[in-house]
Design a protein around this motif. Sequence first.
Motif, PDB file in Angstrom:
ATOM      1  N   GLU A   1      37.240  39.074  39.409  1.00 45.14           N
ATOM      2  CA  GLU A   1      37.542  40.453  39.807  1.00 45.14           C
ATOM      3  C   GLU A   1      38.754  40.510  40.739  1.00 45.14           C
ATOM      4  OE1 GLU A   1      33.246  40.261  38.645  1.00 45.14           O
ATOM      5  OE2 GLU A   1      34.516  39.053  39.954  1.00 45.14           O
ATOM      6  N   HIS A   2      38.886  39.511  41.605  1.00 47.83           N
ATOM      7  CA  HIS A   2      40.062  39.454  42.484  1.00 47.83           C
ATOM      8  C   HIS A   2      41.322  39.153  41.677  1.00 47.83           C
ATOM      9  CE1 HIS A   2      36.696  38.410  45.306  1.00 47.83           C
ATOM     10  NE2 HIS A   2      37.239  39.455  45.897  1.00 47.83           N
ATOM     11  N   GLU A   3      41.203  38.240  40.721  1.00 49.96           N
ATOM     12  CA  GLU A   3      42.346  37.898  39.873  1.00 49.96           C
ATOM     13  C   GLU A   3      42.815  39.114  39.081  1.00 49.96           C
ATOM     14  OE1 GLU A   3      41.258  34.504  37.507  1.00 49.96           O
ATOM     15  OE2 GLU A   3      40.664  33.367  39.290  1.00 49.96           O
ATOM     16  N   TRP A   4      41.876  39.941  38.630  1.00 48.91           N
ATOM     17  CA  TRP A   4      42.219  41.146  37.875  1.00 48.91           C
ATOM     18  C   TRP A   4      43.114  42.056  38.709  1.00 48.91           C
ATOM     19  CZ3 TRP A   4      41.504  46.458  38.205  1.00 48.91           C
ATOM     20  CH2 TRP A   4      41.691  47.174  37.034  1.00 48.91           C
ATOM     21  N   LEU A   5      42.813  42.175  39.998  1.00 48.08           N
ATOM     22  CA  LEU A   5      43.613  43.022  40.883  1.00 48.08           C
ATOM     23  C   LEU A   5      45.066  42.573  40.961  1.00 48.08           C
ATOM     24  CD1 LEU A   5      41.110  43.390  43.846  1.00 48.08           C
ATOM     25  CD2 LEU A   5      41.817  45.202  42.253  1.00 48.08           C
TER      26      LEU A   5
ATOM     27  N   GLY B   1      40.330  45.955  46.845  1.00 47.05           N
ATOM     28  CA  GLY B   1      39.751  44.617  46.809  1.00 47.05           C
ATOM     29  C   GLY B   1      38.442  44.654  46.051  1.00 47.05           C
ATOM     30  N   TYR B   2      37.746  43.525  46.058  1.00 44.16           N
ATOM     31  CA  TYR B   2      36.442  43.441  45.407  1.00 44.16           C
ATOM     32  C   TYR B   2      35.472  42.810  46.387  1.00 44.16           C
ATOM     33  CZ  TYR B   2      32.697  42.314  42.189  1.00 44.16           C
ATOM     34  OH  TYR B   2      31.468  42.234  41.584  1.00 44.16           O
ATOM     35  N   ASP B   3      34.322  43.464  46.568  1.00 45.85           N
ATOM     36  CA  ASP B   3      33.281  42.977  47.467  1.00 45.85           C
ATOM     37  C   ASP B   3      32.186  42.322  46.626  1.00 45.85           C
ATOM     38  OD1 ASP B   3      31.093  42.597  49.154  1.00 45.85           O
ATOM     39  OD2 ASP B   3      31.445  44.458  50.255  1.00 45.85           O
ATOM     40  N   PRO B   4      32.134  40.970  46.583  1.00 48.22           N
ATOM     41  CA  PRO B   4      31.151  40.304  45.734  1.00 48.22           C
ATOM     42  C   PRO B   4      29.706  40.546  46.169  1.00 48.22           C
ATOM     43  CG  PRO B   4      32.521  38.688  46.888  1.00 48.22           C
ATOM     44  CD  PRO B   4      33.047  40.046  47.224  1.00 48.22           C
ATOM     45  N   ARG B   5      29.472  40.795  47.426  1.00 48.70           N
ATOM     46  CA  ARG B   5      28.101  41.067  47.885  1.00 48.70           C
ATOM     47  C   ARG B   5      27.582  42.388  47.329  1.00 48.70           C
ATOM     48  NH1 ARG B   5      28.130  39.030  54.173  1.00 48.70           N
ATOM     49  NH2 ARG B   5      28.285  36.821  53.670  1.00 48.70           N
ATOM     50  N   ARG B   6      28.454  43.367  47.273  1.00 47.80           N
ATOM     51  CA  ARG B   6      28.056  44.683  46.749  1.00 47.80           C
ATOM     52  C   ARG B   6      28.325  44.804  45.249  1.00 47.80           C
ATOM     53  NH1 ARG B   6      31.381  48.309  50.571  1.00 47.80           N
ATOM     54  NH2 ARG B   6      30.836  49.913  49.093  1.00 47.80           N
ATOM     55  N   GLU B   7      29.087  43.831  44.715  1.00 44.71           N
ATOM     56  CA  GLU B   7      29.494  43.855  43.311  1.00 44.71           C
ATOM     57  C   GLU B   7      30.223  45.153  42.976  1.00 44.71           C
ATOM     58  OE1 GLU B   7      25.976  42.956  41.006  1.00 44.71           O
ATOM     59  OE2 GLU B   7      26.183  40.813  41.448  1.00 44.71           O
ATOM     60  N   LYS B   8      31.136  45.535  43.873  1.00 48.38           N
ATOM     61  CA  LYS B   8      31.918  46.763  43.717  1.00 48.38           C
ATOM     62  C   LYS B   8      33.355  46.522  44.149  1.00 48.38           C
ATOM     63  CE  LYS B   8      28.578  49.775  42.847  1.00 48.38           C
ATOM     64  NZ  LYS B   8      28.534  50.605  41.671  1.00 48.38           N
ATOM     65  N   TYR B   9      34.278  47.214  43.488  1.00 47.50           N
ATOM     66  CA  TYR B   9      35.640  47.295  43.974  1.00 47.50           C
ATOM     67  C   TYR B   9      35.637  48.305  45.119  1.00 47.50           C
ATOM     68  CZ  TYR B   9      37.358  44.624  40.030  1.00 47.50           C
ATOM     69  OH  TYR B   9      37.607  43.623  39.123  1.00 47.50           O
ATOM     70  N   VAL B  10      36.405  48.028  46.160  1.00 44.78           N
ATOM     71  CA  VAL B  10      36.464  48.901  47.332  1.00 44.78           C
ATOM     72  C   VAL B  10      37.921  49.090  47.730  1.00 44.78           C
ATOM     73  CG1 VAL B  10      34.170  48.283  48.193  1.00 44.78           C
ATOM     74  CG2 VAL B  10      36.149  46.931  48.895  1.00 44.78           C
TER      75      VAL B  10
ATOM     76  N   GLY C   1      33.966  51.355  43.295  1.00 43.76           N
ATOM     77  CA  GLY C   1      33.938  51.492  41.850  1.00 43.76           C
ATOM     78  C   GLY C   1      33.679  50.206  41.112  1.00 43.76           C
ATOM     79  N   ALA C   2      33.795  50.300  39.787  1.00 45.88           N
ATOM     80  CA  ALA C   2      33.514  49.173  38.901  1.00 45.88           C
ATOM     81  C   ALA C   2      34.399  49.261  37.660  1.00 45.88           C
ATOM     82  CB  ALA C   2      32.041  49.182  38.491  1.00 45.88           C
ATOM     83  N   ARG C   3      34.558  48.106  37.003  1.00 47.13           N
ATOM     84  CA  ARG C   3      35.276  48.069  35.729  1.00 47.13           C
ATOM     85  C   ARG C   3      34.294  48.308  34.591  1.00 47.13           C
ATOM     86  NH1 ARG C   3      38.394  42.883  34.706  1.00 47.13           N
ATOM     87  NH2 ARG C   3      36.779  41.941  35.954  1.00 47.13           N
ATOM     88  N   ASP C   4      34.806  48.834  33.500  1.00 45.62           N
ATOM     89  CA  ASP C   4      33.982  49.036  32.307  1.00 45.62           C
ATOM     90  C   ASP C   4      33.758  47.699  31.610  1.00 45.62           C
ATOM     91  OD1 ASP C   4      36.448  48.521  31.054  1.00 45.62           O
ATOM     92  OD2 ASP C   4      36.186  50.121  29.603  1.00 45.62           O
ATOM     93  N   PRO C   5      32.865  47.649  30.623  1.00 46.39           N
ATOM     94  CA  PRO C   5      32.584  46.379  29.936  1.00 46.39           C
ATOM     95  C   PRO C   5      33.802  45.717  29.290  1.00 46.39           C
ATOM     96  CG  PRO C   5      30.871  47.976  29.437  1.00 46.39           C
ATOM     97  CD  PRO C   5      31.955  48.709  30.192  1.00 46.39           C
TER      98      PRO C   5
ATOM     99  N   THR D   1      37.083  52.373  37.336  1.00 44.67           N
ATOM    100  CA  THR D   1      36.798  53.724  37.806  1.00 44.67           C
ATOM    101  C   THR D   1      36.422  53.657  39.277  1.00 44.67           C
ATOM    102  OG1 THR D   1      36.057  54.419  35.618  1.00 44.67           O
ATOM    103  CG2 THR D   1      35.361  55.777  37.481  1.00 44.67           C
ATOM    104  N   LEU D   2      37.180  54.375  40.097  1.00 47.49           N
ATOM    105  CA  LEU D   2      36.978  54.407  41.540  1.00 47.49           C
ATOM    106  C   LEU D   2      36.471  55.782  41.949  1.00 47.49           C
ATOM    107  CD1 LEU D   2      40.330  52.682  42.478  1.00 47.49           C
ATOM    108  CD2 LEU D   2      38.046  51.653  42.647  1.00 47.49           C
ATOM    109  N   ASP D   3      35.327  55.822  42.616  1.00 45.13           N
ATOM    110  CA  ASP D   3      34.747  57.069  43.098  1.00 45.13           C
ATOM    111  C   ASP D   3      35.136  57.299  44.548  1.00 45.13           C
ATOM    112  OD1 ASP D   3      33.033  57.851  40.790  1.00 45.13           O
ATOM    113  OD2 ASP D   3      32.084  55.926  41.209  1.00 45.13           O
TER     114      ASP D   3
END
Length: 164
Positions: A9-13, A72-81, A97-101, A107-109
Motif C-alpha cells: 500500500e505504501h509502494e502504491w502511493l 499515507g497508509y496506516d497498517p494497524r487500521r488498514e486504511k489510507y489516511v 479510505g481504501a483501494r478497490d479490489p 476512495t478517500l472519505d
Amino acid sequence: MYEAKPQVEHEWLHKLIGEWVFAGRMEMGPGQPQEESTGAERFTGLGDFWVRSEGHGTTPDGVPATWSFTLGYDPRREKYVGTWLGSMMPHMFVYEGARDPSGAVLTLDAEGPAMDDDNKTARYQDIVEFVDDDHWVLRSQMLGEDGTWMQFMTTDYRRATTAD
C-alpha cells in the motif's frame, strides 16, 4: 516501538511522486455553466510511508490558490489516511479510505463545510484513479441530503514532461 516496514500500500502511493499538470472541470450547480481550473502539483516522498504535495493553480472563479496534500497508509487500521488544506478556505480535510479490489482506485472519505451553507457539514469523497503511470484522475463528490453521491469535480493529472 514496533519496527515498521513498507507494505504494498505504501509502494502504491509512490506512483504519485513527481511533477504533474492538471485540468479540472467543476459543476457549480443545476443550470449553471461548468467551470474549469488548471495548475500544477508536485508530489514528494516522506520516507517510505508518506507522500506529500504542494500544488498551485486557479480556482474555477479565477482566484490563485495553493494547497498541500498528505497521504499515507496506516497498517494497524488498514486504511489510507491523509489531509488536504488550501489557501482558499480555513477548513482542513482529514481523509480515511481504501483501494478497490482492482487496486487502481483509491476512495478517500472526508467531512467538510457544505457547499451551500458554511454552517452545515457534508460528507465528501475524493476518488483517485490511475489510468496509467503518467495519467490519473481525481473525482470529487458530495453526499446529498437524499443519500446519493453527486459528483461535482473531475480533474485529469498528467505527468509533466521536461524539455531536453
